[in-house]
Design an enzyme around this catalytic site. Structure first.
Site, PDB file in Angstrom:
ATOM      1  N   SER A  86       0.857  -1.185   0.000  1.00 11.54           N
ATOM      2  CA  SER A  86       0.000   0.000   0.000  1.00 11.54           C
ATOM      3  C   SER A  86       0.887   1.226   0.000  1.00 11.54           C
ATOM      4  O   SER A  86       2.056   1.156   0.424  1.00 11.54           O
ATOM      5  CB  SER A  86      -0.883   0.011   1.255  1.00 11.54           C
ATOM      6  OG  SER A  86      -1.502   1.274   1.431  1.00 11.54           O
TER       7      SER A  86
ATOM      8  N   TYR B 251      -1.690  -1.011  10.561  1.00 10.13           N
ATOM      9  CA  TYR B 251      -1.841  -1.308   9.139  1.00 10.13           C
ATOM     10  C   TYR B 251      -0.602  -0.883   8.361  1.00 10.13           C
ATOM     11  O   TYR B 251      -0.040  -1.660   7.585  1.00 10.13           O
ATOM     12  CB  TYR B 251      -3.075  -0.581   8.597  1.00 10.13           C
ATOM     13  CG  TYR B 251      -3.272  -0.710   7.104  1.00 10.13           C
ATOM     14  CD1 TYR B 251      -3.797  -1.878   6.554  1.00 10.13           C
ATOM     15  CD2 TYR B 251      -2.943   0.335   6.244  1.00 10.13           C
ATOM     16  CE1 TYR B 251      -3.980  -2.005   5.184  1.00 10.13           C
ATOM     17  CE2 TYR B 251      -3.121   0.216   4.880  1.00 10.13           C
ATOM     18  CZ  TYR B 251      -3.641  -0.945   4.352  1.00 10.13           C
ATOM     19  OH  TYR B 251      -3.814  -1.070   2.997  1.00 10.13           O
TER      20      TYR B 251
END
Length: 252
Positions: free
Chosen positions: A135, A148
């Site tokens: 990401s 995350y």
């Protein structure tokens, strides 16, 4: 970017980016086996000519067996896309150990397990290509995403190390780091014009990734067209992370 006759496993393939990758890989000629913990996307995968298997990547033994079974059924394994993941956003001081464990097990450990299981096969199968979906949070992030972002940063770092561990066996490992993408959740949110305008403002071209556009980037990394790339992390976020302060969630 021809993937004709190549057998490729995609995790988290039943929806969102995973389904977009599966669709574009099928268009490039690949034989796709999609893994997902949910059955909801099984019909969508079958509609594009892909196979579906219900697999929980957070279960290391089950995940490893599923990869081995695909190889035994198909006779070869040419690619793996570690796409399955979960996003948990919570104030850092409120994050529970259970939430930490969930992020670690799905976003990080499953990548290690999947890469190891696939590479053991590819080592004796003339090599292959692995794409780990990270990401742009591996590059820049916001408060509340500590867990995350940490797992996605780990995926990028692990990918670099794997490139050298597996390169001698003709196995390439690259990370693809998407930004804001029109998954089902994002599409729903964009029904609100204010949300749509906000999401678009984060990109240099005022656009939001489609899952197919991210899929095309994955096809490139899986194909021989990207032979020079190994250990790379490709930021696919329309320059979202290239601008300091492009997304500031502090509310100031």
């Amino acid at each position: 970017m021809n993937l004709s006759e190549r057998v490729i496993i995609i995790t988290g393939a039943g929806a969102g980016i995973g389904l977009g990758i599966a669709r574009q890989c099928r268009e490039a000629g690949a034989n796709i086996v999609g893994f997902d913990i949910n059955n909801d996307g099984a019909d969508k995968l079958r509609e594009i000519g892909a196979e579906f298997e219900q697999v929980d990547v957070a279960d290391p033994d089950a995940f490893g067996r599923a990869i081995k079974n695909v190889y035994q059924q198909k006779g070869h394994l040419d690619g793996l896309v570690n796409n399955a993941g979960v996003t948990i956003r919570v104030p850092f001081l409120d994050m529970s150990h259970e939430q930490m464990e969930t992020l670690w097990a799905i976003n990080q450990r499953s990548v290690l397990v999947g890469c190891q299981a696939a590479a053991r096969i590819m080592k004796t199968n003339n090599g292959g290509s692995i794409v780990n979906i990270a990401s742009n949070h591996a590059r820049c992030t916001n408060p509340g995403f500590e867990g995350y972002a940490g797992t996605k940063g780990a995926v990028v770092s692990m990918t670099r190390a794997m490139a050298w561990s597996l390169g001698p066996f003709k196995i390439r490992v690259n990370a693809l780091c998407p930004g804001m993408t029109r998954t089902e959740i994002v599409q729903d949110a964009m029904q609100d014009p204010a949300n749509e305008a906000n999401f678009r403002s984060w990109a240099a071209d005022n656009e939001v990734n489609s899952v197919e556009e991210v899929g095309n980037a994955a096809v490139f990394l899986l194909s021989s067209a990207s032979a020079a790339l190994n250990g790379a992390d490709i930021i696919a976020d329309r320059a979202m992370s290239a601008l300091l302060g492009v997304m500031d969630s502090r509310g100031k």
